[in-house]
Design an enzyme around this catalytic site. Structure first.
Site, PDB file in Angstrom:
ATOM      1  N   THR A  24       1.073  -1.248   0.409  1.00 23.17           N
ATOM      2  CA  THR A  24       0.166  -0.115  -0.208  1.00 23.17           C
ATOM      3  C   THR A  24       0.710   1.394  -0.474  1.00 23.17           C
ATOM      4  O   THR A  24       0.561   2.149  -0.289  1.00 23.17           O
ATOM      5  CB  THR A  24      -0.708  -0.103   0.804  1.00 23.17           C
ATOM      6  OG1 THR A  24      -1.686  -1.053   1.702  1.00 23.17           O
ATOM      7  CG2 THR A  24      -1.608   1.066   1.567  1.00 23.17           C
ATOM      8  N   THR A 103       1.689  -3.784   4.144  1.00 25.66           N
ATOM      9  CA  THR A 103       1.295  -4.395   5.890  1.00 25.66           C
ATOM     10  C   THR A 103       0.806  -6.380   6.274  1.00 25.66           C
ATOM     11  O   THR A 103       1.193  -6.419   6.964  1.00 25.66           O
ATOM     12  CB  THR A 103       0.614  -3.640   6.175  1.00 25.66           C
ATOM     13  OG1 THR A 103      -0.982  -3.232   5.317  1.00 25.66           O
ATOM     14  CG2 THR A 103       1.043  -2.209   6.400  1.00 25.66           C
TER      15      THR A 103
HETATM   16  N1  ASP Z   1      -2.680  -5.123   0.991  1.00 27.37           N
HETATM   17  C1  ASP Z   1      -1.386  -4.278   1.052  1.00 27.37           C
HETATM   18  C2  ASP Z   1      -0.391  -5.199   1.285  1.00 27.37           C
HETATM   19  O1  ASP Z   1      -0.110  -5.901   1.943  1.00 27.37           O
HETATM   20  C3  ASP Z   1      -2.263  -3.733   2.741  1.00 27.37           C
HETATM   21  C4  ASP Z   1      -1.041  -3.077   2.858  1.00 27.37           C
HETATM   22  O2  ASP Z   1       0.244  -2.884   2.112  1.00 27.37           O
HETATM   23  O3  ASP Z   1      -1.210  -1.925   3.846  1.00 27.37           O
HETATM   24  O4  ASP Z   1       0.476  -5.126   0.137  1.00 27.37           O
END
Ligand code: ASP
Length: 358
Positions: A24, A103
């Site tokens: 993200t 994340t």
């Molecule tokens: N779906 C995203 C990922 O894990 C979520 C994030 O980065 O917060 O790449």
């Protein structure tokens, strides 16, 4: 955990290498107000670094290893990241690494890096909960904190793998994603944060640092992992009301078929069971697991509780199979690595990974 014996950064080691994996933090939405319907893993790491303040006396170098939504992490991308991190950690001018990452599986990648590399220099993972295109993105601030943490840890001679998000710092062993939306989405369970990054300074709350145990077999372990395109197949299941063992029996059928050459997927090699409470397991599930163990499947028990570890031998789980103090996602990785190293005849790292130090 004991104080690390890492070497303090010298003038010659003033580079922080930033390895981009996506997530993200590198996400973009069509509309700035949209913090849900965006595409993760779009913005290059060089663009993420633009305008982010550097700790005094340090420079950064970006390298794009991947640019993905971290839901798609797995052995091939972990191998690419491990190879890049290992290469940079051997450079005398590099004081620390930062990894930008989604994340969702960040805690798993943190544990892979810690378990395999056991780095003597700091490696800091960072993500964001809002895409780069958001009205108020959290990525730039988190990335600035990650650089601050990396420089601070390097200067103090602190090694190991760390995670920072929303000003808090966690170690690779305890960190878990605990919330799908909040900006402070990570927690460290009973341990809480190890430090805070506040106004460009790091306030360590604990003197306990991950040990950088440079035992003689570490290089062999790293080489084994870098050479493996697949890891032994370890699945993660839960005990729960009505857990009747049918899932384990289906996996055993797959194992038998794969071993007989009738299933192209790798045969089941290990099972991590997240037990209820203090590692207790439904009796029907226990019977199915006993059959799996008789057929050569390695079984490890942990708890499905969000905090804490299985104490003692655990309740009717750990008194049959070894207990791990890792949460399930990391216990799965630890068992796969353990089986990989054992098959290669390489000593498993002291106390693990993912086993209690006896
Ligand atoms: N779906 C995203 C990922 O894990 C979520 C994030 O980065 O917060 O790449």
């Amino acid at each position: 955990m004991t104080a690390t014996a890492g070497t303090a950064a010298t003038e010659a080691r003033r580079a922080i290498v930033v390895l981009g994996m996506g997530g993200t933090i590198a996400g973009r939405a069509a509309v700035a107000a949209d913090v849900v319907g965006y595409r993760a893993g779009v913005v290059p790491v060089a663009a993420l670094l633009e305008g982010v303040p550097l700790p005094a006396g340090w420079r950064t170098e970006g390298e794009q290893v991947a640019n993905v939504d971290s839901k798609d992490m797995g052995v091939p991308l972990w191998r690419d990241l491990l190879a890049a991190a290992y290469r940079h950690l051997q450079r005398s001018d590099v004081g620390a690494l930062v990894v930008t990452h989604g994340t969702d599986t960040l805690e798993e990648t943190a544990w892979v890096l810690q378990a395999v590399l056991q780095p003597e220099r700091p490696v800091v993972l960072v993500g964001a909960m809002r895409p780069a295109s958001a009205l108020a993105p959290d990525g730039p601030g988190n990335l600035a904190d990650a650089l601050t943490l990396a420089a601070d840890a390097a200067q103090r001679g602190i090694g190991g793998v760390w995670v920072t998000l929303a000003g808090r710092v966690f170690d690779a062993r305890t960190v878990r994603k605990v919330h799908p939306m909040r900006l402070d989405a990570f927690a460290g369970g009973d341990a809480g944060p190890a430090a805070w990054v506040e106004a460009g300074r790091v306030r360590w709350l604990t003197a306990a640092m991950p040990a950088a145990s440079a035992d003689a077999a570490r290089a062999a372990r790293i080489d084994t992992v870098l050479a493996a395109s697949v890891w032994p197949r370890v699945e993660w299941i839960h005990s729960h009301g009505g857990a009747d063992g049918a899932l384990v029996r289906a996996l055993l059928q797959q194992r038998r078929a794969a071993l007989a050459g009738g299933d192209a997927d790798p045969p089941l090699a290990g099972l991590v069971v997240a037990g209820t409470g203090n590692g207790s397991l439904h009796t029907a599930l226990t019977e199915a697991l006993a059959q799996a163990a008789r057929e050569g499947v390695a079984v490890r028990v942990t708890t499905r509780c969000a905090e804490g570890v299985v104490v003692g031998e655990g309740g009717r789980g750990g008194n049959i199979w070894p207990v791990t103090d890792l949460p399930p996602a990391k216990a799965r990785i630890a068992l796969a690595l353990e089986l990989l190293w054992r098959a290669a005849g390489v000593p498993v790292s002291p106390a693990g990974p993912g086993r209690r130090a006896e």
